[in-house]
Design a protein around this motif. Structure first.
Motif, PDB file in Angstrom:
ATOM      1  N   ALA A   1      75.717 -22.662  17.265  1.00  0.00           N
ATOM      2  CA  ALA A   1      75.168 -22.360  18.590  1.00  0.00           C
ATOM      3  C   ALA A   1      76.295 -22.383  19.609  1.00  0.00           C
ATOM      4  O   ALA A   1      77.060 -23.341  19.680  1.00  0.00           O
ATOM      5  N   GLU A   2      76.429 -21.302  20.363  1.00  0.00           N
ATOM      6  CA  GLU A   2      77.488 -21.199  21.356  1.00  0.00           C
ATOM      7  C   GLU A   2      76.893 -20.795  22.693  1.00  0.00           C
ATOM      8  O   GLU A   2      75.959 -19.989  22.750  1.00  0.00           O
ATOM      9  N   GLU A   3      77.441 -21.331  23.769  1.00  0.00           N
ATOM     10  CA  GLU A   3      76.950 -20.983  25.094  1.00  0.00           C
ATOM     11  C   GLU A   3      77.156 -19.504  25.389  1.00  0.00           C
ATOM     12  O   GLU A   3      76.330 -18.860  26.026  1.00  0.00           O
ATOM     13  N   GLU A   4      78.293 -18.939  24.909  1.00  0.00           N
ATOM     14  CA  GLU A   4      78.590 -17.535  25.156  1.00  0.00           C
ATOM     15  C   GLU A   4      77.790 -16.608  24.253  1.00  0.00           C
ATOM     16  O   GLU A   4      77.735 -15.413  24.480  1.00  0.00           O
ATOM     17  N   ARG A   5      77.199 -17.173  23.181  1.00  0.00           N
ATOM     18  CA  ARG A   5      76.446 -16.356  22.239  1.00  0.00           C
ATOM     19  C   ARG A   5      75.082 -16.980  21.989  1.00  0.00           C
ATOM     20  O   ARG A   5      74.799 -17.489  20.898  1.00  0.00           O
ATOM     21  N   PRO A   6      74.194 -16.976  22.971  1.00  0.00           N
ATOM     22  CA  PRO A   6      72.875 -17.582  22.786  1.00  0.00           C
ATOM     23  C   PRO A   6      72.037 -16.794  21.790  1.00  0.00           C
ATOM     24  O   PRO A   6      72.184 -15.584  21.641  1.00  0.00           O
ATOM     25  N   GLY A   7      71.143 -17.511  21.095  1.00  0.00           N
ATOM     26  CA  GLY A   7      70.267 -16.846  20.145  1.00  0.00           C
ATOM     27  C   GLY A   7      71.039 -16.165  19.031  1.00  0.00           C
ATOM     28  O   GLY A   7      71.912 -16.749  18.408  1.00  0.00           O
ATOM     29  N   LYS A   8      70.699 -14.919  18.807  1.00  0.00           N
ATOM     30  CA  LYS A   8      71.350 -14.129  17.755  1.00  0.00           C
ATOM     31  C   LYS A   8      72.361 -13.138  18.322  1.00  0.00           C
ATOM     32  O   LYS A   8      72.659 -12.116  17.698  1.00  0.00           O
ATOM     33  N   ALA A   9      72.895 -13.431  19.493  1.00  0.00           N
ATOM     34  CA  ALA A   9      73.856 -12.510  20.113  1.00  0.00           C
ATOM     35  C   ALA A   9      75.093 -12.308  19.270  1.00  0.00           C
ATOM     36  O   ALA A   9      75.776 -11.289  19.406  1.00  0.00           O
ATOM     37  N   VAL A  10      75.383 -13.253  18.376  1.00  0.00           N
ATOM     38  CA  VAL A  10      76.553 -13.101  17.509  1.00  0.00           C
ATOM     39  C   VAL A  10      76.427 -11.843  16.665  1.00  0.00           C
ATOM     40  O   VAL A  10      77.437 -11.191  16.345  1.00  0.00           O
ATOM     41  N   ALA A  11      75.206 -11.459  16.308  1.00  0.00           N
ATOM     42  CA  ALA A  11      75.014 -10.234  15.521  1.00  0.00           C
ATOM     43  C   ALA A  11      75.431  -9.010  16.321  1.00  0.00           C
ATOM     44  O   ALA A  11      76.019  -8.067  15.773  1.00  0.00           O
ATOM     45  N   ALA A  12      75.142  -9.012  17.622  1.00  0.00           N
ATOM     46  CA  ALA A  12      75.556  -7.905  18.486  1.00  0.00           C
ATOM     47  C   ALA A  12      77.072  -7.800  18.526  1.00  0.00           C
ATOM     48  O   ALA A  12      77.641  -6.701  18.428  1.00  0.00           O
ATOM     49  N   ASP A  13      77.743  -8.938  18.667  1.00  0.00           N
ATOM     50  CA  ASP A  13      79.203  -8.930  18.756  1.00  0.00           C
ATOM     51  C   ASP A  13      79.837  -8.501  17.440  1.00  0.00           C
ATOM     52  O   ASP A  13      80.871  -7.826  17.425  1.00  0.00           O
ATOM     53  N   ARG A  14      79.227  -8.883  16.335  1.00  0.00           N
ATOM     54  CA  ARG A  14      79.776  -8.479  15.036  1.00  0.00           C
ATOM     55  C   ARG A  14      79.625  -6.969  14.821  1.00  0.00           C
ATOM     56  O   ARG A  14      80.547  -6.320  14.313  1.00  0.00           O
ATOM     57  N   LEU A  15      78.474  -6.428  15.203  1.00  0.00           N
ATOM     58  CA  LEU A  15      78.325  -4.977  15.065  1.00  0.00           C
ATOM     59  C   LEU A  15      79.305  -4.261  15.978  1.00  0.00           C
ATOM     60  O   LEU A  15      79.881  -3.231  15.599  1.00  0.00           O
ATOM     61  N   ALA A  16      79.523  -4.811  17.180  1.00  0.00           N
ATOM     62  CA  ALA A  16      80.482  -4.202  18.110  1.00  0.00           C
ATOM     63  C   ALA A  16      81.874  -4.171  17.509  1.00  0.00           C
ATOM     64  O   ALA A  16      82.611  -3.183  17.660  1.00  0.00           O
ATOM     65  N   ALA A  17      82.268  -5.229  16.810  1.00  0.00           N
ATOM     66  CA  ALA A  17      83.583  -5.261  16.168  1.00  0.00           C
ATOM     67  C   ALA A  17      83.693  -4.193  15.087  1.00  0.00           C
ATOM     68  O   ALA A  17      84.720  -3.508  14.962  1.00  0.00           O
ATOM     69  N   ILE A  18      82.637  -4.031  14.295  1.00  0.00           N
ATOM     70  CA  ILE A  18      82.650  -3.017  13.235  1.00  0.00           C
ATOM     71  C   ILE A  18      82.762  -1.621  13.841  1.00  0.00           C
ATOM     72  O   ILE A  18      83.552  -0.779  13.372  1.00  0.00           O
ATOM     73  N   VAL A  19      81.993  -1.356  14.877  1.00  0.00           N
ATOM     74  CA  VAL A  19      82.016  -0.034  15.510  1.00  0.00           C
ATOM     75  C   VAL A  19      83.380   0.232  16.134  1.00  0.00           C
ATOM     76  O   VAL A  19      83.934   1.334  16.020  1.00  0.00           O
ATOM     77  N   ALA A  20      83.951  -0.776  16.802  1.00  0.00           N
ATOM     78  CA  ALA A  20      85.263  -0.604  17.426  1.00  0.00           C
ATOM     79  C   ALA A  20      86.325  -0.274  16.377  1.00  0.00           C
ATOM     80  O   ALA A  20      87.196   0.575  16.608  1.00  0.00           O
ATOM     81  N   CYS A  21      86.235  -0.915  15.230  1.00  0.00           N
ATOM     82  CA  CYS A  21      87.224  -0.658  14.177  1.00  0.00           C
ATOM     83  C   CYS A  21      87.045   0.704  13.526  1.00  0.00           C
ATOM     84  O   CYS A  21      87.997   1.271  12.977  1.00  0.00           O
ATOM     85  N   SER A  22      85.822   1.244  13.572  1.00  0.00           N
ATOM     86  CA  SER A  22      85.596   2.564  12.963  1.00  0.00           C
ATOM     87  C   SER A  22      85.943   3.702  13.917  1.00  0.00           C
ATOM     88  O   SER A  22      86.076   4.847  13.497  1.00  0.00           O
ATOM     89  N   TRP A  23      86.080   3.385  15.186  1.00  0.00           N
ATOM     90  CA  TRP A  23      86.294   4.411  16.208  1.00  0.00           C
ATOM     91  C   TRP A  23      87.585   5.204  16.019  1.00  0.00           C
ATOM     92  O   TRP A  23      87.533   6.449  15.979  1.00  0.00           O
ATOM     93  N   PRO A  24      88.767   4.587  15.880  1.00  0.00           N
ATOM     94  CA  PRO A  24      89.992   5.397  15.772  1.00  0.00           C
ATOM     95  C   PRO A  24      89.971   6.343  14.579  1.00  0.00           C
ATOM     96  O   PRO A  24      90.375   7.509  14.691  1.00  0.00           O
ATOM     97  N   ARG A  25      89.528   5.849  13.435  1.00  0.00           N
ATOM     98  CA  ARG A  25      89.495   6.689  12.237  1.00  0.00           C
ATOM     99  C   ARG A  25      88.584   7.904  12.450  1.00  0.00           C
ATOM    100  O   ARG A  25      88.950   9.034  12.110  1.00  0.00           O
ATOM    101  N   ALA A  26      87.406   7.676  13.055  1.00  0.00           N
ATOM    102  CA  ALA A  26      86.474   8.778  13.282  1.00  0.00           C
ATOM    103  C   ALA A  26      87.060   9.806  14.243  1.00  0.00           C
ATOM    104  O   ALA A  26      86.981  11.020  14.009  1.00  0.00           O
ATOM    105  N   GLU A  27      87.661   9.338  15.325  1.00  0.00           N
ATOM    106  CA  GLU A  27      88.190  10.257  16.338  1.00  0.00           C
ATOM    107  C   GLU A  27      89.418  10.996  15.839  1.00  0.00           C
ATOM    108  O   GLU A  27      89.562  12.214  16.049  1.00  0.00           O
ATOM    109  N   LEU A  28      90.315  10.287  15.169  1.00  0.00           N
ATOM    110  CA  LEU A  28      91.532  10.928  14.663  1.00  0.00           C
ATOM    111  C   LEU A  28      91.211  11.951  13.581  1.00  0.00           C
ATOM    112  O   LEU A  28      91.851  13.010  13.498  1.00  0.00           O
ATOM    113  N   THR A  29      90.219  11.663  12.752  1.00  0.00           N
ATOM    114  CA  THR A  29      89.812  12.622  11.715  1.00  0.00           C
ATOM    115  C   THR A  29      89.263  13.894  12.347  1.00  0.00           C
ATOM    116  O   THR A  29      89.589  15.014  11.923  1.00  0.00           O
ATOM    117  N   ALA A  30      88.416  13.726  13.371  1.00  0.00           N
ATOM    118  CA  ALA A  30      87.863  14.899  14.052  1.00  0.00           C
ATOM    119  C   ALA A  30      88.972  15.735  14.677  1.00  0.00           C
ATOM    120  O   ALA A  30      88.963  16.970  14.591  1.00  0.00           O
TER     121      ALA A  30
END
Length: 526
Positions: free
Chosen positions: A337-366
């Motif tokens: 339990a973290e003050e900055e990540r109440p409830g299940k907000a950690v899941a949101a941050d983890r998905l954000a990290a995955i999406v951020a890491c997939s962004w350069p590869r997707a854009e550079l390929t296009a």
């Protein structure tokens, strides 16, 4: 800007990633009210307020003297509802709304080195107009018309300011029904029109009535910004009727709307089916797994089923299903339990990290696939020998590091690709900082989805001020994250939480002593 109003088929990296500042401020006011009812936590609202304080910093539309000072002062402390600060913020938002785009237009007349970046300006204008209630299809027609006549940035801004100032007006919209169970009840509705009367209305308004065989319909008058927005309002009304019809007893037919809507003073009928929301999991097809369904269900199977309404479902089920998929994949009972990540907000941050890491590869390929110099050069020759998308993305990244982005931009035909060249140039030359900024934006989008889900499920409301915008922004990002999670699970056998850990580590190590490249952030280390 035209890509921001495109709907079906647009790749997620080219879409808008955030709402406008004014809607974000209104959302904060609403969140404070929901916190009073314990639908949202105080910690979640405080995080939202602190992040918003960062967002409004570079927003010149919010002024640079008294208005900005008042906003900054209010956002620097909690805003419980009711409170004097909460009431004052509502007043400040009203003051900020007037002349918002005008202040951006004024900033564009400053000396060149003080003007807003073109992409930043385009994102602000697009987000603001969508947040006002304009439909993306209407805005696509508007910006397309300006683009075809090569309108200047000043003309585009003048047009946007005019749209901002325009008053919503009344539209008449005809919605036909192919099947009308309990028709006697429908006929008692004040907006009901018979099949014959509906055909007469269609003909009188200059449309073709060929092939129309309706049992009747409804003629609504609605207040909207544009014909497509009016059609959207009526579509929602009809969908509510359809939802009710599913609760009739026995095997009786449900309400079935016709395939089109007719809006007065609009030249063509408008398709009843709304465009999908852009959540694409392409790995299922690309890796040949679309039909590979066995008796054993994996966690990814459950998540894909939960998220299925996100593209075309009603707002409530789409929000709830999308978040349920994210939470099921990327949260764990042992998460602290973290003050900055109440409830299940950690899941949101983890998905954000995955999406951020997939962004350069997707854009550079296009970009690699669209690189078309008038005379073949070294990069074109290198790309011609590449056999995988990773090789193409690597070649493009190396060229951006070594070459002149302005010269490379001249090898692309579309303005959106030119903007992507400059964007990726920043990423490959300063990967850690740029990816951290992108991850922060994605975190805001995913936490907005989480808050919206709580309002829908715990507050029992689908009337949230940012509900539609939250889904518009989050759906493509959820699709991108599910795509990478599905790929890692099916191809590599990697659990979603392990992929998230790989992404989080990658964001810290990229461009550093380990030699981790922006195209390999989600790849296993060898």
């Amino acid at each position: 800007m035209i890509d921001f109003f495109a709907l079906e088929g647009l790749q997620w990296p080219r879409r808008l990633w955030d709402v406008g500042s004014l809607l974000a401020l209104e959302e904060l006011l609403e969140a404070s009210s929901w916190a009073r009812h314990r639908v949202l936590s105080v910690g979640a609202v405080d995080w939202q307020r602190r992040q918003l304080l960062k967002v409004i910093g570079p927003d010149v539309g919010l002024g640079d003297t008294e208005l900005r000072a008042e906003l900054t002062s209010l956002l620097n402390k909690p805003l419980p509802d009711p409170s004097a600060a909460h009431r004052r913020l509502r007043q400040v938002i009203d003051h900020a709304r007037g002349g918002y785009l005008g202040r951006w237009a004024a900033a564009c007349s400053r000396p060149i080195d003080q003007r807003p970046e073109p992409e930043r300006l385009a994102r602000v204008v697009a987000a603001h107009l969508l947040d006002l209630g304009y439909d993306a299809s209407h805005l696509a027609t508007w910006i397309g018309r300006l683009s075809r006549r090569r309108a200047s940035a000043e003309e585009i801004l003048q047009g946007a300011v005019a749209l901002d100032a325009a008053t919503p007006r009344e539209f008449t919209v005809l919605a036909l029904l192919d099947t009308v169970p309990e028709q006697s009840q429908a006929e008692n509705h004040e907006a009901w029109v018979s099949g014959r009367a509906a055909v007469d209305w269609i003909v009188q308004h200059g449309y073709s009535a060929n092939g129309i065989r309706a049992g009747g319909g409804f003629l609504y008058r609605v207040i909207a910004r544009d014909p497509f927005s009016a059609a959207s309002q009526v579509r929602e009304l009809v969908e509510r009727m359809v939802a009710r019809s599913f609760f009739m007893r026995g095997n009786r037919d449900v309400i079935r709307p016709a395939s089109q809507l007719w809006v007065d003073h609009h030249p063509d009928p408008i398709r009843f089916a709304a465009p999908d929301r852009g959540a694409y999991v392409l790995s299922l097809v690309n890796e040949g797994y679309m039909y590979q369904v066995g008796g054993d269900r994996a966690i990814v199977d459950d998540a894909l089923e939960l998220a299925a309404p996100v593209n075309r479902g009603a707002l409530g089920p789409a929000v709830a299903g999308a978040w349920a998929a994210v939470e099921s994949l990327l949260s764990h009972p042992d998460d602290p339990a973290e003050e900055e990540r109440p409830g299940k907000a950690v899941a949101a941050d983890r998905l954000a990290a995955i999406v951020a890491c997939s962004w350069p590869r997707a854009e550079l390929t296009a970009l690699a696939h669209r690189y078309r110099p008038e005379t073949p050069d070294a990069l074109a020759e290198t790309l011609a020998t590449c056999t995988t998308n990773r090789e193409r993305a690597c070649a493009m990244a190396e060229a951006l590091v070594a070459g002149n982005a302005r010269e490379m931009a001249g090898c692309f035909r579309r303005d959106a690709d030119v903007a992507a060249v400059h964007r990726m140039r920043r990423v490959v030359t300063s990967p850690k900082a740029e990816l951290a900024s992108a991850a922060a934006i994605f975190e805001m989008a995913m936490r907005r989805l989480y808050r919206t889900r709580n309002i829908v499920l715990h507050g029992g409301s689908v009337q949230g001020v940012a509900l539609k915008a939250a889904l518009r922004i989050a759906a493509p990002l959820v699709g991108a994250g599910l795509d990478r999670i599905t790929n890692a699970s099916l191809v590599e056998g990697l659990p979603p939480l392990d992929l998230a850990a790989r992404a989080e580590v990658g964001l810290q190590l990229v461009g550093g002593e380990t030699g981790l490249k922006v195209v390999d952030l989600l790849m296993p280390r060898r």
